[in-house]
Each structure stands twice: as C-alpha cells, then as structure tokens.
Design a protein around this motif. Structure first.
Motif, mmCIF file in Angstrom:
data_model
loop_
_atom_site.group_PDB
_atom_site.id
_atom_site.type_symbol
_atom_site.label_atom_id
_atom_site.label_comp_id
_atom_site.label_asym_id
_atom_site.label_seq_id
_atom_site.Cartn_x
_atom_site.Cartn_y
_atom_site.Cartn_z
ATOM 1 N N TYR A 59 0.787 -1.236 0.000
ATOM 2 C CA TYR A 59 0.000 0.000 0.000
ATOM 3 C C TYR A 59 0.817 1.283 0.000
ATOM 4 O O TYR A 59 0.740 2.082 0.929
ATOM 5 C CB TYR A 59 -0.995 -0.020 1.168
ATOM 6 N N TYR B 192 -14.564 -8.886 -7.624
ATOM 7 C CA TYR B 192 -14.120 -8.749 -6.227
ATOM 8 C C TYR B 192 -15.340 -8.488 -5.330
ATOM 9 O O TYR B 192 -15.606 -7.389 -4.871
ATOM 10 C CB TYR B 192 -13.058 -7.642 -6.098
ATOM 11 N N ASN C 271 -5.953 -10.782 6.195
ATOM 12 C CA ASN C 271 -4.570 -10.722 5.719
ATOM 13 C C ASN C 271 -3.564 -10.998 6.835
ATOM 14 O O ASN C 271 -2.352 -10.965 6.605
ATOM 15 C CB ASN C 271 -4.277 -9.366 5.067
ATOM 16 N N THR D 157 -5.544 -7.373 -10.286
ATOM 17 C CA THR D 157 -4.963 -7.993 -9.084
ATOM 18 C C THR D 157 -3.498 -8.362 -9.336
ATOM 19 O O THR D 157 -2.653 -8.212 -8.442
ATOM 20 C CB THR D 157 -5.778 -9.241 -8.674
ATOM 21 N N TYR E 220 -9.718 -13.280 -7.066
ATOM 22 C CA TYR E 220 -8.276 -13.000 -6.947
ATOM 23 C C TYR E 220 -7.527 -13.260 -8.249
ATOM 24 O O TYR E 220 -6.298 -13.197 -8.276
ATOM 25 C CB TYR E 220 -7.688 -13.819 -5.781
ATOM 26 N N GLU F 177 0.878 -12.645 0.026
ATOM 27 C CA GLU F 177 -0.335 -12.353 0.818
ATOM 28 C C GLU F 177 -1.112 -13.622 1.129
ATOM 29 O O GLU F 177 -1.173 -14.540 0.323
ATOM 30 C CB GLU F 177 -1.245 -11.408 0.031
ATOM 31 N N ILE G 201 -9.249 -2.679 -7.770
ATOM 32 C CA ILE G 201 -9.728 -4.048 -7.509
ATOM 33 C C ILE G 201 -11.171 -3.976 -6.994
ATOM 34 O O ILE G 201 -12.046 -4.730 -7.409
ATOM 35 C CB ILE G 201 -8.828 -4.765 -6.469
ATOM 36 N N GLY H 19 -13.849 -4.700 5.333
ATOM 37 C CA GLY H 19 -13.090 -5.191 4.184
ATOM 38 C C GLY H 19 -12.398 -6.520 4.378
ATOM 39 O O GLY H 19 -11.650 -6.956 3.518
ATOM 40 N N SER H 20 -12.604 -7.159 5.535
ATOM 41 C CA SER H 20 -11.922 -8.420 5.840
ATOM 42 C C SER H 20 -10.404 -8.276 5.795
ATOM 43 O O SER H 20 -9.702 -9.226 5.442
ATOM 44 C CB SER H 20 -12.375 -9.538 4.879
ATOM 45 N N THR H 21 -9.908 -7.095 6.156
ATOM 46 C CA THR H 21 -8.451 -6.918 6.220
ATOM 47 C C THR H 21 -7.855 -7.815 7.300
ATOM 48 O O THR H 21 -6.700 -8.214 7.205
ATOM 49 C CB THR H 21 -8.117 -5.430 6.462
ATOM 50 N N SER I 21 -5.121 -14.467 2.509
ATOM 51 C CA SER I 21 -6.424 -13.857 2.779
ATOM 52 C C SER I 21 -7.303 -14.954 3.380
ATOM 53 O O SER I 21 -7.906 -15.746 2.653
ATOM 54 C CB SER I 21 -6.992 -13.301 1.471
ATOM 55 N N PHE J 218 -5.594 -1.036 -5.326
ATOM 56 C CA PHE J 218 -6.585 -1.734 -4.501
ATOM 57 C C PHE J 218 -7.974 -1.135 -4.724
ATOM 58 O O PHE J 218 -8.967 -1.872 -4.821
ATOM 59 C CB PHE J 218 -6.204 -1.720 -3.023
ATOM 60 N N MET K 163 -1.511 -15.478 -2.298
ATOM 61 C CA MET K 163 -0.998 -14.785 -3.498
ATOM 62 C C MET K 163 0.517 -14.935 -3.501
ATOM 63 O O MET K 163 1.180 -14.779 -2.471
ATOM 64 C CB MET K 163 -1.342 -13.301 -3.482
ATOM 65 N N PHE L 100 -1.560 -5.237 -8.938
ATOM 66 C CA PHE L 100 -1.492 -4.909 -7.507
ATOM 67 C C PHE L 100 -0.383 -5.754 -6.849
ATOM 68 O O PHE L 100 0.458 -5.231 -6.111
ATOM 69 C CB PHE L 100 -2.861 -5.220 -6.898
HETATM 70 C C1 AVI Z 1 -7.231 -5.767 1.745
HETATM 71 N N1 AVI Z 1 -7.549 -7.185 1.673
HETATM 72 C C2 AVI Z 1 -8.656 -7.535 2.534
HETATM 73 C C3 AVI Z 1 -7.680 -7.702 0.310
HETATM 74 C C4 AVI Z 1 -8.025 -9.210 0.352
HETATM 75 O O1 AVI Z 1 -9.001 -9.578 -0.291
HETATM 76 O O2 AVI Z 1 -7.346 -9.967 1.036
HETATM 77 C C5 AVI Z 1 -6.420 -7.485 -0.511
HETATM 78 C C6 AVI Z 1 -6.487 -8.093 -1.862
HETATM 79 N N2 AVI Z 1 -5.602 -8.892 -2.381
HETATM 80 C C7 AVI Z 1 -5.955 -9.226 -3.585
HETATM 81 N N3 AVI Z 1 -7.120 -8.686 -3.862
HETATM 82 C C8 AVI Z 1 -7.491 -7.940 -2.795
#
Ligand code: AVI
Length: 334
Positions: A42, A59, A171, A218, A211, A285, A53, A166-168, A287, A50, A257, A221
């Motif tokens: 970020y 998404y 992550n 994506t 994704y 990442e 996305i 946002g379900s962060t 999720s 983002f 990811m 990103f």
């Molecule tokens: C910020 N976060 C919740 C997103 C997720 O879905 O995990 C980040 C993301 N990665 C890929 N697409 C979106």
C-alpha cells in the motif's frame, strides 16, 4: 490543532517505516520460501490499485459488504440508543479510501468524531480532506501509522467503536489476528465496540475469480510491491519475469498470493543479491476466510464478545459487532 499534530507525529513514524521496509524485505527474501508482508502493497500506487480491484465485479467482498452496511448502520443506531450510548467516537483501522464509513455516517447521527488510521499517508490525508468537506460537523483526525500496533488515543469521554471493514483481518495469520484484536482492545479500551467485516468460506470458484480477475488488476497490484522495492530500495526486479499466482489453500482456509519467477534470475536490492530459481515464488499475501462461528471463537480468545452478527445474501460475507471485556465483567453475549 489535532490534524497538524497528527501529521507531525507521522514524520517520525514514516522514517521508522522506511527502515523496517528495508529490513523486512531483505529478511523476507532470505527466507525459504521467500515472502513479503502484504502491508507493503500500500504505497500511493498500491492503494490506487486496490481501489481499482474494489471496482471489479469479480471482487465481491467489497460490493457485498458495502451493500450490507446501510442495514448494519440502521440496526446499530437502534442498538446504541437502546444501550444508552449517546455519542460515538469511531476509530477506523486501515482506513484506505474511507468509502465504507459513509453508510455509518449517513445512518448514525450520533457520531461526533472519527480517527482514521492507515499506513499510506498521502492517500489517507486526501480521503480525510474529502470527508471533512462532506461532513462539516465531524471532527476527523488522520493517523498515518501501522494500525496493527497499539496506539495512544486521547480520551474523548464518548463511546468508542473501532471499525475494521473489508476483511483486512484476513490478511493476518491467526496469531497476528489475535495480536491485532488484543491491541485494538488496548487502543479502544474496556467496554468499547468493534464493527468488523470478515470474508466467509465459500465455493472455490467464487474465490478464484475474485483474486484472478481477467483484466489483470490484481496481478498489477501484486507486482506493484516489486516496483516499490525497485524505487525505494534501489532494486532491479524485471516485472516481465514474474507472474501473478493466486489460489485457495483449503487446508489453511485461505487465498494465497504469490509472485512466481518465470525464469532463473538474479535480482539486486540495496546492494544485495538474491537468486530465484525458475518457478520459485515469493509469498506476498494470505487472505483467510472464516466461518462466522470460527471467527467468534478467535475473537473471544482476545476478549472480544460477539454482540450482533449480520450475514450478506448467500452468506458471502459477515459483519460482526464485538465488545471488549478483558476482565471478569459480565456482558450480554448473544
Ligand atoms: C485488503 N484485503 C482484505 C484484500 C483481500 O481480499 O485480502 C487485498 C487483496 N488482495 C488481492 N485482492 C485484494
């Protein structure tokens, strides 16, 4: 003035952040498998990507949560009235573009101030300025910091509610999620609330599409973290030679990811050399996806009790209202 003070404080935090970025990247790429922390996606461009996305039909977490929020906010307004909590102070963790706060501000007329915490300073300041223009009576304070750490907030005397949409939280590894919940409890204080959006487990094809969008947003990103390393740490990643790879890991209940090296190659970063075998990947990442009961159990371990739960159609997404009770105090735990 709160805004100027908050900005001054962030200067020191920014240089610390630069130092830890370098250390984390060098350490992460020396690990097997190689990894980079998703918080480093970020920068200004990553935050913009983002947002792009979130504009994609695939998404679903963004759209589904946003559609659910007005109902949640109307229920919350009644809930707080019944609890006799007159005025609210909201603390948004990982505020980003601050779009999800709008349904709350439009439906709950007792919100007096908002502290917005996000690691991407420029993006945050722009979003706060926009919010101040739209809600003139609202006191808005930006804090450009890592929201996973405990933060000293000044006392307001108002009822505090954290907001983490946002379900962060997905992550974060389970242990990190517990630490976040613990730190959020310390930041917000005993009796405070946390409104949190959490993505659910669901058929894999829905997750896969979300994704692996066909327009490659994506993928851009994901790759932007390499661009950032090139710019900020004097790296020489060739983005053409890395591919986006995202899949659902059923055993761990998470989307993973990766950036996969498309050939054997050497990369220089901050005068250090890293070797990539063909097909080797950098894990960028996770999720995590949670059944609501699974998440309630996790939250309770950090002394957050579920007070309300809202489910989106087809159980695509969940929003929970938690309350922090760290000691032996009894609360209504419906
Ligand atoms: C910020 N976060 C919740 C997103 C997720 O879905 O995990 C980040 C993301 N990665 C890929 N697409 C979106």
């Amino acid at each position: 003035m709160t805004i100027a003070l908050a900005t001054q404080d962030t200067e020191q935090a920014t240089s610390e952040h630069d130092r830890s970025f370098r250390e984390d990247v060098l350490r992460g790429l020396a690990l097997r498998p190689k990894q980079l922390a998703p918080k480093y996606f970020y920068d200004e461009r990553g935050s913009q990507l983002f947002d792009d996305i979130c504009a994609l039909d695939e998404y679903y977490p963004y759209h589904v949560e946003l559609e659910l929020l007005p109902t949640v906010a109307a229920d919350l307004s009644r809930f707080f009235r019944a609890e006799k909590n007159d005025e609210l102070s909201i603390v948004e963790f990982g505020a980003g573009s601050l779009r999800k706060i709008t349904p709350l501000l439009n439906n709950i007329d007792t919100v007096k101030n908002l502290t917005a915490i996000d690691i991407s300073e420029e993006h945050l300041l722009n979003s706060c300025a926009e919010l101040r223009r739209r809600y003139s009576g609202l006191d808005v304070t930006p804090l450009a910091q890592d929201f996973t750490l405990p933060l000293p907030l000044s006392q307001t005397g108002l009822t505090r509610m954290g907001f983490f949409p946002g379900s962060t939280i997905g992550n974060l590894h389970r242990q990190q999620a517990l630490e976040f919940l613990h730190n959020a409890g310390q930041t917000l204080g005993s009796g405070a609330y946390l409104l949190i959006g959490v993505d659910t487990k669901k058929p894999e094809h829905i997750l896969h599409q979300a994704y692996n969008d066909p327009r490659g947003v994506t993928a851009n990103f994901n790759k932007n973290i390499l661009t950032r390393i090139n710019r900020e740490l004097d790296g020489d990643f060739d983005l053409m030679h890395f591919g986006h790879h995202a899949f659902y890991n059923k055993e761990h209940g998470r989307i993973e990811m990766h950036l996969r090296s498309l050939r054997a190659q050497r990369v220089q970063i901050a005068a250090r050399e890293f070797y990539f075998a063909k097909g080797e990947s950098i894990h960028t990442e996770n999720s995590y996806k949670y059944h609501p009961s699974e998440f309630a159990t996790l939250a309770r371990k950090a002394h957050w009790h579920t007070r309300r739960l809202w489910m989106a159609p087809d159980d695509l997404f969940a929003i929970s209202l938690l309350q922090y009770k760290p000691a032996t105090t009894k609360i209504d735990d419906r």
